[in-house]
Design a protein around this motif. Structure first.
Motif, PDB file in Angstrom:
ATOM      1  N   GLU A 161      -2.861  -6.714  -4.592  1.00 28.54           N
ATOM      2  CA  GLU A 161      -3.295  -6.424  -3.227  1.00 28.54           C
ATOM      3  C   GLU A 161      -2.560  -7.298  -2.215  1.00 28.54           C
ATOM      4  OE1 GLU A 161      -7.505  -6.869  -3.580  1.00 28.54           O
ATOM      5  OE2 GLU A 161      -7.725  -4.931  -4.590  1.00 28.54           O
ATOM      6  N   TRP A 162      -2.290  -8.551  -2.566  1.00 29.13           N
ATOM      7  CA  TRP A 162      -1.512  -9.429  -1.683  1.00 29.13           C
ATOM      8  C   TRP A 162      -0.065  -8.956  -1.594  1.00 29.13           C
ATOM      9  CZ3 TRP A 162      -3.158 -12.275   2.036  1.00 29.13           C
ATOM     10  CH2 TRP A 162      -4.421 -12.849   1.971  1.00 29.13           C
ATOM     11  N   ALA A 163       0.467  -8.416  -2.678  1.00 29.43           N
ATOM     12  CA  ALA A 163       1.827  -7.866  -2.642  1.00 29.43           C
ATOM     13  C   ALA A 163       1.896  -6.663  -1.704  1.00 29.43           C
ATOM     14  CB  ALA A 163       2.278  -7.481  -4.050  1.00 29.43           C
ATOM     15  N   VAL A 164       0.873  -5.823  -1.733  1.00 29.93           N
ATOM     16  CA  VAL A 164       0.816  -4.682  -0.816  1.00 29.93           C
ATOM     17  C   VAL A 164       0.686  -5.183   0.617  1.00 29.93           C
ATOM     18  CG1 VAL A 164      -0.555  -2.675  -0.118  1.00 29.93           C
ATOM     19  CG2 VAL A 164      -0.083  -3.079  -2.533  1.00 29.93           C
ATOM     20  N   ALA A 165      -0.135  -6.188   0.836  1.00 32.38           N
ATOM     21  CA  ALA A 165      -0.272  -6.767   2.175  1.00 32.38           C
ATOM     22  C   ALA A 165       1.064  -7.357   2.644  1.00 32.38           C
ATOM     23  CB  ALA A 165      -1.359  -7.837   2.183  1.00 32.38           C
ATOM     24  N   GLY A 166       1.806  -7.975   1.726  1.00 31.70           N
ATOM     25  CA  GLY A 166       3.132  -8.506   2.065  1.00 31.70           C
ATOM     26  C   GLY A 166       4.093  -7.394   2.458  1.00 31.70           C
ATOM     27  N   ALA A 167       4.031  -6.272   1.739  1.00 31.28           N
ATOM     28  CA  ALA A 167       4.891  -5.134   2.080  1.00 31.28           C
ATOM     29  C   ALA A 167       4.545  -4.591   3.467  1.00 31.28           C
ATOM     30  CB  ALA A 167       4.748  -4.027   1.025  1.00 31.28           C
ATOM     31  N   VAL A 168       3.266  -4.547   3.794  1.00 30.96           N
ATOM     32  CA  VAL A 168       2.840  -4.087   5.119  1.00 30.96           C
ATOM     33  C   VAL A 168       3.312  -5.069   6.195  1.00 30.96           C
ATOM     34  CG1 VAL A 168       0.824  -3.609   6.572  1.00 30.96           C
ATOM     35  CG2 VAL A 168       0.902  -2.753   4.226  1.00 30.96           C
ATOM     36  N   ALA A 169       3.256  -6.365   5.904  1.00 30.67           N
ATOM     37  CA  ALA A 169       3.741  -7.365   6.857  1.00 30.67           C
ATOM     38  C   ALA A 169       5.250  -7.215   7.081  1.00 30.67           C
ATOM     39  CB  ALA A 169       3.409  -8.770   6.361  1.00 30.67           C
ATOM     40  N   VAL A 170       6.001  -6.968   6.008  1.00 29.32           N
ATOM     41  CA  VAL A 170       7.445  -6.736   6.137  1.00 29.32           C
ATOM     42  C   VAL A 170       7.700  -5.482   6.975  1.00 29.32           C
ATOM     43  CG1 VAL A 170       9.545  -6.136   4.857  1.00 29.32           C
ATOM     44  CG2 VAL A 170       8.070  -7.977   4.048  1.00 29.32           C
ATOM     45  N   CYS A 171       6.891  -4.448   6.779  1.00 29.67           N
ATOM     46  CA  CYS A 171       7.014  -3.229   7.589  1.00 29.67           C
ATOM     47  C   CYS A 171       6.789  -3.535   9.062  1.00 29.67           C
ATOM     48  CB  CYS A 171       6.014  -2.175   7.135  1.00 29.67           C
ATOM     49  SG  CYS A 171       6.358  -1.495   5.521  1.00 29.67           S
ATOM     50  N   ALA A 173      11.099   0.541   8.089  1.00 27.33           N
ATOM     51  CA  ALA A 173       9.667   0.243   8.107  1.00 27.33           C
ATOM     52  C   ALA A 173       8.858   1.440   7.589  1.00 27.33           C
ATOM     53  CB  ALA A 173       9.224  -0.126   9.520  1.00 27.33           C
ATOM     54  N   VAL A 174       9.176   2.615   8.090  1.00 26.52           N
ATOM     55  CA  VAL A 174       8.461   3.826   7.667  1.00 26.52           C
ATOM     56  C   VAL A 174       8.727   4.115   6.192  1.00 26.52           C
ATOM     57  CG1 VAL A 174       8.337   6.331   7.985  1.00 26.52           C
ATOM     58  CG2 VAL A 174       8.355   4.821   9.976  1.00 26.52           C
ATOM     59  N   SER A 175       9.971   3.958   5.769  1.00 30.32           N
ATOM     60  CA  SER A 175      10.317   4.214   4.366  1.00 30.32           C
ATOM     61  C   SER A 175       9.589   3.270   3.426  1.00 30.32           C
ATOM     62  CB  SER A 175      11.821   4.085   4.160  1.00 30.32           C
ATOM     63  OG  SER A 175      12.505   5.028   4.931  1.00 30.32           O
ATOM     64  N   LEU A 176       9.563   1.985   3.771  1.00 31.45           N
ATOM     65  CA  LEU A 176       8.887   1.005   2.913  1.00 31.45           C
ATOM     66  C   LEU A 176       7.384   1.256   2.870  1.00 31.45           C
ATOM     67  CD1 LEU A 176       8.942  -1.505   1.126  1.00 31.45           C
ATOM     68  CD2 LEU A 176       8.836  -2.890   3.208  1.00 31.45           C
ATOM     69  N   LEU A 177       6.785   1.570   4.013  1.00 32.14           N
ATOM     70  CA  LEU A 177       5.349   1.837   4.040  1.00 32.14           C
ATOM     71  C   LEU A 177       5.010   3.106   3.250  1.00 32.14           C
ATOM     72  CD1 LEU A 177       2.727   0.687   5.109  1.00 32.14           C
ATOM     73  CD2 LEU A 177       3.040   2.054   7.158  1.00 32.14           C
ATOM     74  N   SER A 206       2.798   3.242  -0.275  1.00 31.02           N
ATOM     75  CA  SER A 206       1.635   4.114  -0.415  1.00 31.02           C
ATOM     76  C   SER A 206       1.770   5.036  -1.624  1.00 31.02           C
ATOM     77  CB  SER A 206       1.461   4.933   0.862  1.00 31.02           C
ATOM     78  OG  SER A 206       0.362   5.773   0.759  1.00 31.02           O
ATOM     79  N   ILE A 207       2.945   5.603  -1.802  1.00 29.88           N
ATOM     80  CA  ILE A 207       3.166   6.522  -2.924  1.00 29.88           C
ATOM     81  C   ILE A 207       3.135   5.777  -4.255  1.00 29.88           C
ATOM     82  CG2 ILE A 207       4.878   8.049  -3.984  1.00 29.88           C
ATOM     83  CD1 ILE A 207       5.588   8.907  -1.054  1.00 29.88           C
ATOM     84  N   ILE A 240       3.509  10.713   2.107  1.00 28.99           N
ATOM     85  CA  ILE A 240       4.301  11.909   2.411  1.00 28.99           C
ATOM     86  C   ILE A 240       4.137  12.300   3.881  1.00 28.99           C
ATOM     87  CG2 ILE A 240       4.550  14.372   1.893  1.00 28.99           C
ATOM     88  CD1 ILE A 240       3.684  13.607  -1.023  1.00 28.99           C
ATOM     89  N   GLY A 241       2.906  12.238   4.379  1.00 25.98           N
ATOM     90  CA  GLY A 241       2.641  12.602   5.766  1.00 25.98           C
ATOM     91  C   GLY A 241       3.334  11.693   6.764  1.00 25.98           C
ATOM     92  N   LEU A 242       3.379  10.410   6.476  1.00 24.58           N
ATOM     93  CA  LEU A 242       4.053   9.466   7.371  1.00 24.58           C
ATOM     94  C   LEU A 242       5.547   9.757   7.444  1.00 24.58           C
ATOM     95  CD1 LEU A 242       3.822   6.912   9.139  1.00 24.58           C
ATOM     96  CD2 LEU A 242       4.230   5.579   7.063  1.00 24.58           C
ATOM     97  N   MET A 243       6.151  10.024   6.307  1.00 20.81           N
ATOM     98  CA  MET A 243       7.585  10.326   6.292  1.00 20.81           C
ATOM     99  C   MET A 243       7.871  11.647   7.011  1.00 20.81           C
ATOM    100  SD  MET A 243      10.444   9.095   5.611  1.00 20.81           S
ATOM    101  CE  MET A 243      10.417   7.863   4.354  1.00 20.81           C
TER     102      MET A 243
END
Length: 103
Positions: free
Chosen positions: A28-38, A50-54, A58-59, A91-94
């Protein structure tokens, strides 16, 4: 006072809501880190990254939940709920970002 021997003990069917039965905190912290990088990428103007990483995050979390089911490090609700919203968001975000770029 003890219950009589003829009365069966009630089994609780209450859903688990404690951290012990949820996802793994390190994941969960790794996912939070990915969101922070985004967020950092978005602030610096690198929106496609940013959109691609997020979307990818999610996928990947939805795929892990689908494949690993109860052993998944990513748990929010049920497997169906997690997968539906994970895949839909990714998928929707992309798609939304691509539509906005085209017009």
């Amino acid at each position: 006072m003890n219950q009589p021997a003829h009365r069966p003990r009630r089994v609780s069917r209450h859903p688990y809501v404690s951290e012990a039965h949820e996802g793994k905190p390190a994941f969960e912290w790794a996912v939070a880190g990915a969101v922070a990088v985004c967020a950092i990428l978005a602030v610096t103007g690198q929106m496609i990254w940013a959109v691609s990483l997020l979307s990818l995050t999610s996928i990947v979390t939805a795929t892990l939940r689908l494949v690993l089911k109860t052993k998944s490090p990513w748990k929010i609700r049920s497997v169906g709920f997690d997968c539906f919203f994970g895949f839909s968001f990714g998928i929707g975000l992309m798609i939304a970002y691509m539509v906005l770029i085209m017009f």
